[in-house]
Enzyme design. Structure first.
Site, short mmCIF file in Angstrom:
data_model
loop_
_atom_site.label_atom_id
_atom_site.label_comp_id
_atom_site.label_asym_id
_atom_site.label_seq_id
_atom_site.Cartn_x
_atom_site.Cartn_y
_atom_site.Cartn_z
N CYS A 92 0.84 -1.20 0.00
CA CYS A 92 0.00 0.00 0.00
C CYS A 92 0.88 1.25 0.00
O CYS A 92 0.66 2.19 -0.78
CB CYS A 92 -0.91 0.03 1.24
SG CYS A 92 -2.11 -1.30 1.31
N ASP A 504 -19.68 43.78 -29.41
CA ASP A 504 -20.78 42.88 -29.76
C ASP A 504 -22.05 43.45 -29.13
O ASP A 504 -22.00 44.12 -28.11
CB ASP A 504 -20.48 41.49 -29.20
CG ASP A 504 -21.63 40.53 -29.44
OD1 ASP A 504 -22.07 40.41 -30.59
OD2 ASP A 504 -22.11 39.93 -28.47
#
Length: 807
Positions: A92, A504
């Site tokens: 582990c 825009d």
């Protein structure tokens, strides 16, 4: 022959320690650029940071770290300990260790099975504790940062403390030498001077620790530079002070044969020089810290802890331990710790840190919340969706850091000069020595040496190296406080040249939240008409489509299932609903589909002249009616256009909408030039046309369809209220969505560029005026040292004026 770079380049950052002047930064940069696989490398002296773009197939972070260390510098690393849970055997621990090593930025990882802990050394510029915890959890284990190790070390503060200690020690030893020097002047002869201070051996005892203990850093720096075939400020300081010290040592040793206290010594020159340079470096380090104040302020907005629910238990944990998916409790008056979605509760949130709007925003179930905003009055249960480096605030901080770390093109001149500066100065110093020793004061070695030392120490490439980056840091940082995020120094520099701004319409000039206003159709089929149209538009993400859907829902008219749907960008939509072929869109769409709309033209023109967007509707190839929506103009648009015109900037509005609607909107806000009925790809073409005419164009937008134009423009500005795609394509993000910040960005750019030019002038003027004065013998070495230190400090202080700019 070098391998070709792979298409996918990676970017990495390192915090570098040990740099003393611009020549150091230039040297590191040159060496990094020469590494096979490096596409781009910049080293910022003021931030003490490097940014490298490279091919990950050829290089790794460890290669850069090793190269920087080989050059005699170091990179900042952090070490943290974590408690690990769930390990059952050595396999582990092995698995976790391997997993951590695979993380970008981790240089060392040790997992101890017996202690159930992990010690990780990592680059804090690339990774944080949260990513480490997430990796351990992804491997099937648990990890918690040890709180007592949780405080981040500020390497700059540590350096400042060390420099303070060195300066105090150096000042104490140098004071008697300064006393002896000052008392030599005729106008200071009244000052009492203890005889012991005139003893050459006492002066040697005082000067030696200053020269070799305190001054060791200059010798080490000079050695590293020369070893790497470079020269920096340390070379000048080491040469100048060594010349003074060793000549004085030679004169002192001569007194052994013939005892006398009346010897021309320069111990005070070397000691006072080192002391003054340390003082200048101390001021410089503190000023550098102030120049990154904007980042500190932004980081200070974050919550420090969060209340989360884990395994049914409510507990308070450090912010960096919160992971995506955690359930977070936010009480009234608390800061929102992470970006997330409300699962339970309702409240008003103060989002002024992001939007600049002081009015709290109401939030309820399903709404999103942003980290660092303030929960005003209700209890909220929130699911964390973006944490750590993925949060909105972290992204803002990242943009500001990248802008501060990048180089403006104007800095190239300073870099070129810094690269050849030291050798030229050494050459001038040698020539000065020879002129004095051979012609002006023949045979007077001490006099010629004094002039050489003065030339060496007054010249310093630091001021030149700091001129641009400190201004960029201060300017971009101050702009960030007002919601203007420059993505890089080059964008900050280019913005001041803008002479044309293209806006825009939808979501930029207007609020982008249109509302259904008119339904022109025979009354007998009105409900069916609205149901079919709204059902078709429900599949579209366009703001106009959503306005229709919301308007119809408010009338309690049910929607119908859609069999087929196609969005046609710039034209409208096609759909099959209830076995009817439905078209909704522009005149062009109807003409393409050969649908007769002659009876609708006058009505449509009337709606458009009132600033409304009218859409034609046909069922099964037959014109049926018109549906119109209107988008309210932002309160600030008119004032923003006026401010841009006051700056002599040409303002143009661009839109895919029809010309009548566009002209109506433009007239209301004071825009004289309109480009209407432009398809998304056409916006980029319009930008290119203006660039061909020699215009410097800034495009301002908020939608996906604006992204190509934002990328093509000289400067792309995306509203922070818009889409992620637009912000990614833009050079500047205007967080507040307020058009006034366009003028603010241009103003901030102009102020910053003016400040950079002032700094470059100051830095060059110091050297161009100071070196000839020192060479002519009108400047004592210790005064030259003071002037050199002052040059760097004055450049930084001038840059810091940008932090007080008011917009």
């Amino acid at each position: 022959m070098s391998k070709e770079l792979s298409k996918e380049l990676k970017e990495t950052n390192f915090q570098i320690t040990g740099m003393t002047c611009a020549a150091c930064a230039t040297r590191i940069e040159k060496v990094l650029k020469k590494m096979e696989g490096v596409k781009e490398a910049t080293v910022n002296l003021a931030l003490e940071k490097s940014t490298i773009k490279y091919d990950p197939e050829l290089l790794s972070d460890l290669d850069f770290q090793k190269k920087i260390q080989d050059l005699g510098y170091d990179v900042v690393k952090e070490k943290k300990e974590f408690d690990i849970t769930g390990m059952t055997c050595a396999a582990c621990a092995n698995r976790i260790e391997k997993g951590l090593y695979k993380l970008e930025g981790v240089s060392e990882a040790t997992v101890n099975l017996a202690l159930e802990s992990a010690t990780v050394e990592y680059n804090p510029s690339l990774i944080g504790p949260q990513e480490i915890i997430k990796r351990v959890q992804s491997l099937g284990y648990g990890a918690i940062s040890k709180e007592e190790k949780n405080e981040r070390v500020d390497h700059r503060q540590e350096q400042i403390k060390k420099q303070q200690g060195k300066f105090i020690f150096s000042a104490i030893l140098s004071f008697p030498l300064l006393w002896a020097m000052v008392s030599h002047f005729s106008f200071t002869s009244f000052i009492y001077l203890p005889g012991i201070f005139m003893n050459p051996w006492v002066q040697l005892a005082l000067a030696t620790p200053v020269q070799f203990i305190i001054g060791k850093q200059f010798y080490v720096g000079a050695y590293k530079a020369l070893r790497n075939k470079s020269a920096n400020m340390d070379v000048l300081v080491a040469l100048g002070t060594s010349a003074a010290f060793f000549y004085s040592l030679y004169e002192t040793l001569k007194t052994i044969a013939v005892y006398t206290q009346m010897v021309d010594l320069y111990f005070e020159t070397s000691s006072i020089l080192i002391t003054l340079i340390l003082l200048g470096k101390l001021f410089e380090a503190k000023a550098k810290g102030r120049s990154s104040e904007a980042i500190k302020k932004l980081m200070g907005l974050q919550a420090k802890t969060a209340i989360v629910v884990r395994d049914g238990i409510e507990k308070e944990i450090p912010l960096e331990e919160v992971v995506e998916g955690d359930i977070v409790y936010i009480k009234p008056g608390e800061k929102v710790p992470v970006d997330g979605e409300i699962l339970e509760g309702q409240s008003s949130l103060d989002e002024s840190m992001l939007t600049g709007e002081s009015v709290p925003v109401d939030k309820t179930l399903g709404d999103s919340v942003i980290g660092a905003t303030i929960n005003k009055n209700g209890f909220l249960k929130v699911k964390a969706t973006k944490v750590g480096r993925e949060s909105v605030l972290a992204q803002i901080i990242k943009v500001v850091e990248e802008a501060q770390g990048s180089k403006a093109p104007i800095q190239r001149l300073a870099d070129q000069i810094s690269g050849i500066f030291v050798p030229i100065v050494v050459g001038i110093a040698v020539v000065t020595f020879l002129i004095w020793f051979i012609w002006i004061s023949p045979g007077e070695f001490a006099t010629a040496l004094e002039k050489l030392i003065a030339v060496l120490v007054i010249a310093c490439p630091c001021a030149l190296g700091l001129a641009t980056p400190t201004s960029i840091m201060a300017g971009s940082g101050r702009a960030a406080e007002f919601g203007i995020l420059f993505k890089g120094g080059e964008h900050l520099e280019r913005t001041h040249r803008i002479d044309t701004v293209i806006l825009d319409k939808t979501g930029t000039v207007t609020k982008g939240v249109p509302q259904l206003t008119d339904v022109i159709v025979h009354e007998s089929i009105k409900n069916e008409f609205l149901s079919l149209v709204a059902s078709a538009e429900n599949k579209s993400e366009h703001p106009l489509a959503q306005a229709i859907v919301e308007g119809v829902k408010e009338m309690n008219i049910p929607l119908t299932e859609v069999q087929e749907f196609e969005a046609i960008p710039g034209y409208g939509v096609k759909a099959m609903v209830d076995n009817k072929k439905i078209l909704i869109g522009t005149r062009k769409l109807m003409l393409i589909e050969e649908i007769d709309i002659s009876e609708a033209i006058s009505t449509m023109e009337s709606l458009e002249s009132n600033g409304k967007t009218a859409m034609l509707v046909s069922f099964d190839g037959i014109y049926i009616g018109i549906i119109a929506v209107a988008d309210a103009i932002k309160d600030t648009s008119k004032e923003a256009v006026r401010r841009l015109k006051d700056l002599n900037i040409n303002v143009i509005m661009i839109t895919g909408d029809n010309s009548r609607t566009a002209e109506s909107i433009a007239k209301q806000v004071g825009i004289d030039h309109v480009i209407a009925e432009v398809l998304p790809e056409g916006k980029a073409e319009e930008v290119k046309k203006l660039q061909v005419e020699g215009k410097k164009v800034a495009m301002v937008g908020d939608g996906i369809n604006d992204a190509p134009a934002l990328a093509v423009a000289d400067i792309g500005m995306a509203l922070g209220t818009g889409t992620d795609v637009a912000m990614e394509a833009a050079d500047i993000t205007l967080i507040k969505g307020d058009l006034n910040t366009i003028a603010d960005a241009i103003f901030m750019s102009k102020k910053t560029i003016r400040n950079i030019r002032q700094n470059l002038f100051l830095a060059l003027a110091y050297n161009c005026i100071g070196i000839p004065i020192a060479a002519s013998g009108l400047l004592a070495p210790w005064l030259a040292g003071a002037a050199m230190a002052f040059s760097s400090v004055s450049v930084i202080l001038n840059a810091l004026r940008l932090q007080r700019v008011k917009l």
